[in-house]
Design a protein around this motif. Structure first.
Motif, short mmCIF file in Angstrom:
data_model
loop_
_atom_site.label_atom_id
_atom_site.label_comp_id
_atom_site.label_asym_id
_atom_site.label_seq_id
_atom_site.Cartn_x
_atom_site.Cartn_y
_atom_site.Cartn_z
N GLY A 130 0.81 -1.22 -0.11
CA GLY A 130 -0.13 0.09 -0.03
C GLY A 130 0.92 1.17 -0.06
N PHE A 131 0.27 2.43 -0.10
CA PHE A 131 1.04 3.73 -0.14
C PHE A 131 0.90 4.26 1.09
N ASP A 132 2.12 4.97 1.41
CA ASP A 132 2.23 5.83 2.72
C ASP A 132 2.10 7.29 2.51
N GLY A 150 9.13 0.82 -0.61
CA GLY A 150 10.17 1.66 -1.00
C GLY A 150 10.21 2.24 -2.53
N ASN A 151 9.03 2.15 -3.28
CA ASN A 151 9.10 2.47 -4.58
C ASN A 151 8.25 3.79 -4.56
N ALA A 152 8.93 4.67 -5.40
CA ALA A 152 8.21 5.80 -6.10
C ALA A 152 7.24 5.38 -7.20
N ALA A 164 6.13 4.27 -14.40
CA ALA A 164 7.59 4.27 -13.83
C ALA A 164 7.63 3.53 -12.53
N ARG A 165 8.55 2.98 -11.98
CA ARG A 165 8.72 2.76 -10.51
C ARG A 165 10.20 2.93 -10.29
N ILE A 166 10.43 3.67 -9.29
CA ILE A 166 11.85 3.85 -8.93
C ILE A 166 11.98 3.44 -7.31
N ASN A 167 12.81 2.67 -6.94
CA ASN A 167 13.17 2.02 -5.79
C ASN A 167 14.08 3.04 -5.15
N CYS A 168 13.71 3.34 -3.79
CA CYS A 168 14.60 4.10 -2.94
C CYS A 168 14.91 3.82 -1.42
N GLY A 169 14.33 2.54 -1.03
CA GLY A 169 14.48 2.05 0.23
C GLY A 169 13.66 0.94 0.50
N SER A 170 12.96 1.06 1.74
CA SER A 170 11.98 0.02 2.31
C SER A 170 10.68 0.52 2.33
N THR A 171 10.66 1.87 2.60
CA THR A 171 9.27 2.60 2.63
C THR A 171 9.45 3.92 2.29
N GLY A 187 11.09 10.80 1.07
CA GLY A 187 11.81 10.58 2.30
C GLY A 187 11.03 9.47 2.93
N GLY A 188 11.88 8.35 3.70
CA GLY A 188 11.54 7.25 4.28
C GLY A 188 12.58 6.80 4.87
#
Length: 363
Positions: A130-132, A150-152, A164-171, A187-188
């Motif tokens: 889900g989205f935070d 962790g995806n935008a 598009a899907r860009i991974n930045c971390g875990s959340t 941020g996450g």
């Protein structure tokens, strides 16, 4: 836990051509206007997120326990419509023209609503998380959700197809575009297994900048203590701020990513925002207050007691501040008083703003 939404109403900021301040740059002066219930649940009540429409006339909120998406008229706090996800609503945002609302929930759905009627225009089930956090690009081209993997995730703002899907971390907990839509601040947290950590994990925070056209991360401030819960650009976009679970808000130079200043709250920080006049960095979290820090000297200007703070949003003109809070289900409105009468510049400002015929040479 229950959440409380507080809505602060600010005096009109001076139009750009007048070069004078309308409200107090040293100490903000809020006065309570009204309260409304913003989450409906037979048990606990909470509001995870709330945001103003682009013109500031409406506000949307998302409920944790009632699962409600609720649209409010700002002028008098009237509830215009309500709908729902099938579980917790984590994030809400308006389209740039204010005609649509996008929401994300723990039911793994992205939903899009018609602002005028509350009709659900689109729903898309996500398979991974889900989205935070959620935001709409200033040109309306993209809806971007920050998910719990962790995806935008970029969606087309018209067809709603994922592009598009860009991974930045875990959340990813928080996102904001620059005004021109070319960069996206996120941020996450990054989670690593740790049997001694909360839930068997250790959380480190991050803030990163994505180049939208290149679909690439172009800036990373490095690991931060605890999860980063909120990120925001300053009005001039020369700085950005982060707030997180190490009880600190941090101000960074946007060009270099270097730390400029730290602000310490008594407990964990959930939300940060800049007042649109650039006078204050505002923080809120578990300390049961909203804290206004003067950017001119870094000092705490005002600590306003209230329930635990979850989210902060301002109207573009600076009159209104909308925040969501834990531990209750209220929507509240405050007026931040101007001090132009005391400073003696009221008449000058009024004459420049008014369109009266007698001031413009009319009969």
């Amino acid at each position: 836990m229950r959440h409380l939404i507080y809505l602060l109403l600010f005096a009109t900021p001076l139009l750009a051509q007048t070069n004078a301040d309308i409200y107090n740059a040293k100490v903000p002066e809020p006065v309570l206007i009204w309260h409304r219930v913003a989450d409906v649940s037979p048990g606990l009540q909470s509001v995870e997120a709330a945001e103003f429409s682009p013109d500031g006339s409406l506000a949307v909120s998302g409920g944790k326990f009632g699962y409600r998406v609720m649209l409010w008229r700002v002028a008098d706090g009237t509830l215009l419509w309500q709908s729902a996800h099938e579980s917790e609503v984590e994030c809400v945002t308006f389209s740039p023209d204010g005609r649509r609302i996008a929401t994300g929930g723990e039911d793994y759905f992205l939903r899009v609503w018609d602002t005028a009627t509350g009709e659900q225009l689109h729903s898309m089930e996500m398979t991974e998380a889900g989205f935070d956090g959620i935001t709409w690009s200033p040109d309306g081209r993209y809806i971007v959700g920050g998910d719990e993997a962790g995806n935008a995730v970029f969606f087309d703002g018209t067809t709603y197809a994922e592009v598009a899907r860009i991974n930045c971390g875990s959340t990813i907990n928080s996102l904001q575009f620059t005004a021109d839509g070319t960069q996206l601040l996120v941020g996450g947290n990054i989670q690593t297994l740790d049997p001694n950590g909360p839930g068997g994990k250790t959380y480190t925070g991050f803030a990163k900048v994505i180049d939208v056209a290149r679909r690439a991360i172009i800036q990373d401030i490095g690991e931060q203590p605890g999860s980063i819960k909120s990120v925001r650009y300053s009005p001039d976009e020369k700085h950005f701020a982060t707030g997180g679970f190490d009880n600190k808000a941090r101000l960074f130079d946007a060009a270099s990513g270097k730390l400029v200043r730290e602000f310490t709250d008594p407990l964990k920080i959930e939300a940060v925002a800049f007042t649109p006049d650039g006078h204050y960095l505002v923080t809120g979290g578990h300390a049961q207050s909203i804290n206004f820090y003067r950017l001119s000297d870094g000092e705490l200007a005002l600590r306003l007691p209230m329930a635990r703070v979850e989210y902060i949003d301002f109207t573009d003109n600076g009159r209104l501040m909308l925040t969501s809070h834990e531990d209750s289900g209220l929507l509240s409105c405050y007026l931040l008083q101007s001090n132009t009468q005391t400073r003696g510049n009221y008449q000058q400002i009024a004459d420049e703003q008014l369109n009266n015929r007698d001031l413009k040479g009319g009969n």
